[in-house]
Structure formats: C-alpha cells, structure tokens
Enzyme design. Structure first.
Site, PDB file in Angstrom:
ATOM      1  N   LYS A 188      55.034 102.879  84.975  1.00 51.96           N
ATOM      2  CA  LYS A 188      55.751 102.191  83.894  1.00 51.96           C
ATOM      3  C   LYS A 188      56.786 103.092  83.238  1.00 51.96           C
ATOM      4  O   LYS A 188      57.835 102.630  82.824  1.00 51.96           O
ATOM      5  CB  LYS A 188      54.772 101.656  82.840  1.00 51.96           C
ATOM      6  N   LYS A 244      52.374  95.549  94.738  1.00 51.81           N
ATOM      7  CA  LYS A 244      51.585  94.526  94.048  1.00 51.81           C
ATOM      8  C   LYS A 244      52.474  93.386  93.531  1.00 51.81           C
ATOM      9  O   LYS A 244      53.579  93.647  93.051  1.00 51.81           O
ATOM     10  CB  LYS A 244      50.883  95.254  92.893  1.00 51.81           C
ATOM     11  N   LYS A 288      54.828  90.180  87.596  1.00 50.79           N
ATOM     12  CA  LYS A 288      55.833  89.320  86.944  1.00 50.79           C
ATOM     13  C   LYS A 288      57.146  90.054  86.753  1.00 50.79           C
ATOM     14  O   LYS A 288      58.177  89.439  86.575  1.00 50.79           O
ATOM     15  CB  LYS A 288      55.318  88.724  85.630  1.00 50.79           C
TER      16      LYS A 288
END
Ligand code: TYM
Length: 333
Positions: free
Chosen positions: A117, A199, A202
């Site tokens: 992230k 993966k 969204k």
C-alpha cells in the site's frame, strides 16, 4: 440445557471502500453467512480502516450504507448476527491506541500489505497506514473472538494479532482470547481476471480484472469472456496456468463441483465455452443477492435501525474488554 456448549465467537470485518468484490464475497463474506448458525457471529464495517487512504466525504458516506445493505443482501441476518459500524463503537479507537503501545515498529515494518500500500500511495504514507494492523488486532481482541474468517491476504494480520495478544497476556494475565484465522479451502485468493498473478482488488487499474457483486449480468459476462488465460485451450488445473486455475477455483466455489468433475465436464471443449459457463454460474449465484440488495437499499430507515441496534450491543461487549485491559495496565477506571 445442561450439555449445551457455549457457542464459539466469530469476528470479522470488511472495509466499505467502494463496492464488494467477488473476491471479498468468496474469500470472506460467504463464510460469514455459513457460520451464523453454528457460532455467535460479530461482523463490522471497518470504516476507520478506510481513511488510511484518502476518501471523498460524500462518496464515503454512500459507500458505508451501500456496503451495509450489500452484506445484508449476501445473507447476514441481523437477527442472528451482530453487524455494526466500527466508527460508531468508540472502543475500537481506544483499543487501537492501547495496543499501539504494545506493538513494535519492527514487526509492523514487516507487514506485506503495508509495503504494497505504501508503494501504491507513495504520496500519502501516513502513520495510520503503518499501524493499520493494530486497529485490526483491536477489532478482533475486543470481542474475545475464537475464529476470524478472512481471505488468505489477511493471514499475516491475524498472526500479528496473536503476537500482540500473547505479549499483552504475558504481561498482565489472560486479558485476550488468542484467535484463530479461518481461511477457506476454495476462494481464499481470487485473482484478477486481467492479471491472474495478482489478487482481485477493487483498486485494480484495469476495471475488467475485478468483478463486483452488484455488476449487471452483462458486465459480469463481458469480464469473464475477456479473462486472460493461456494458449493451451485445455481446461485443467496445473502449475503455471494461473488464469485457468483462477477460473476453475471461482467455478468450483459457486457450483460446488470438484476440479476433477470440471475437467471431465469440459473435456474437448475450448476456453470460450468454459469462460461462458463460469460467467453464467457467477451471474446465477449473484442474482438473488442483487435482488435482495435492490429491495433493501430502498429502505434506508430500516438499515439505520439495524446498525444502530448492533452498534449499541457492540459497545457494551467491547467496553468490558477495554475496561479490563485498562485496569490491568494501571489506569484509574
Ligand atoms: P478487505 O476489506 O480488504 O477485505 C474483506 C475480506 O475479503 C477478503 N478478500 C479476498 N478474499 C479472496 N480473494 C480476494 N481477491 C480477496 N480480496 C479481499 C479479505 O481477506 C477479507 O477477509 N483489514 C481487513 C478488514 C478488517 C478485518 C478486521 C478483517 C478490519 N478489521 C478484523 C478481520 C478482522 C481488510 O482490509 O479486508
């Protein structure tokens, strides 16, 4: 009843950032639904977690209500399970602060999700993004959970939760139950349809990689028909066939068929037929969920009634753990 065993406690949560994906559903929410009869289930919308990434306020408010309705539509029954909004229960922020002081910088630095992230949001590597797993540990430990149903990507966060709990218990006695992750055999890691080595998420840059549970049947079919596969044109599960392996695992998860059966059913057929079959099976699986969602979302008053009731009970349960932990530490309660 004398022999009746106390039900084990299940806790899990999901971030209400945008719509719920097929990955969220197969990896986690579907199991939440299945566990409702056997366990005492507590679920949350982890809205405090979402602000580690910038959110647009009006969109965030809408996402929270839509996510609440979506999870109910998936089958979470508020008569059986507690389903609340994390930010409405102040114990979560309190427990996060306490546990921050029992978590080491080094162990948080090792979290792969933080590394991913912070690479993705290089302009906003805030302290919340770094201590995110501590907030999550608090979520779980507040309810003395036995089992935590999650997808495979949360495994490391469950491990650090156990480490923090053991450390705290080592200092102060048995304050927290040590939880156990519950990761499904099938659907634990749904991959992107456009890059099956990554993966399904969204935040996928390529919108065709991610199926949302509220996508229209046409959109779902289009995404599956465009799914990246290989050049072999033989439906079977094997190392290196990431695209086909992913489609097989999705198909198996929604139909209940074994890989052997799927291979048999598609013998002599091409990938085109298989992709269509997977798309159709997903559309059919999601149809009742979408119908329930469309009904529920019309009644915002009912949705509010549901979460307000759950928020209040969650506050009562979690306050006991906060008080216990604070007392042990030495606060004047
Ligand atoms: P979140 O919101 O990213 O995802 C919610 C759940 O969906 C699972 N999941 C997947 N499973 C299979 N394949 C995928 N492609 C996929 N993508 C997501 C996740 O593993 C998760 O179970 N930090 C958590 C939310 C959270 C939480 C908690 C979870 C906050 N507090 C306490 C458990 C317990 C998160 O960001 O999940």
């Amino acid at each position: 009843m004398e022999n009746e065993k106390k039900k084990e406690i299940v806790f899990s949560a999901i971030q209400p950032s945008g719509t719920i994906t097929l990955g969220n559903y197969l990896g986690a929410v579907r199991n939440w639904v299945k566990m409702q009869d056997e366990y005492s289930c507590i679920y949350a919308l982890a809205d405090l977690h979402t602000i580690t990434v910038r959110q647009e306020p009006a969109q965030m408010r809408k996402n929270i209500i839509d996510a609440y309705a979506s999870i109910m539509a998936c089958g979470i029954d508020v008569e059986k399970s507690l389903f609340f909004i994390q930010s409405h229960v102040k114990s979560h922020a309190e427990m996060a602060w306490i546990l921050n002081c029992y978590t080491q910088f080094g162990e948080l630095s090792r979290m792969t999700q933080f590394k991913d992230k912070s690479a993705k949001h290089a302009d906003n590597i805030n302290a919340g993004l770094f201590t995110y797993p501590v907030l999550m540990a608090g979520d779980i430990l507040l309810y003395q959970a036995d089992k935590v149903p999650v997808g495979a990507d949360q495994k490391q966060h469950i491990e650090i939760t156990c480490d923090i709990a053991r450390r705290f218990n080592g200092l102060y006695g048995n304050v927290f139950k040590i939880p156990e992750g519950f990761i499904p055999k099938n659907g634990a890691r749904v991959m992107s349809l456009q890059d099956p080595t990554r993966k399904m998420s969204k935040s996928d840059e390529n919108a065709n990689g991610c199926v949302h549970i509220l996508d229209t049947p046409e959109t779902i079919m289009r995404k599956f028909k465009r799914a990246i596969t290989d050049s072999e044109a033989h439906v079977h599960y094997a190392e290196g066939k990431d695209g086909i392996n992913n489609l097989m695992s999705i198909y198996s998860a929604v139909t209940g068929l074994s890989y052997e059966q799927i291979e048999k059913d598609f013998e002599g057929k091409g990938y085109g037929d298989f992709k269509t079959a997977v798309g159709e099976a997903v559309v059919e699986h999601l149809r009742p969920i979408q119908e329930r969602y469309n009904q529920l979302v019309k009644d915002k008053g009912y949705i509010e009634e549901c979460y307000r009731k759950a928020d209040e009970i969650a506050l009562k349960i979690s306050s006991r753990t906060v008080n216990k932990a604070m007392k042990k530490i030495g606060f004047v309660i």
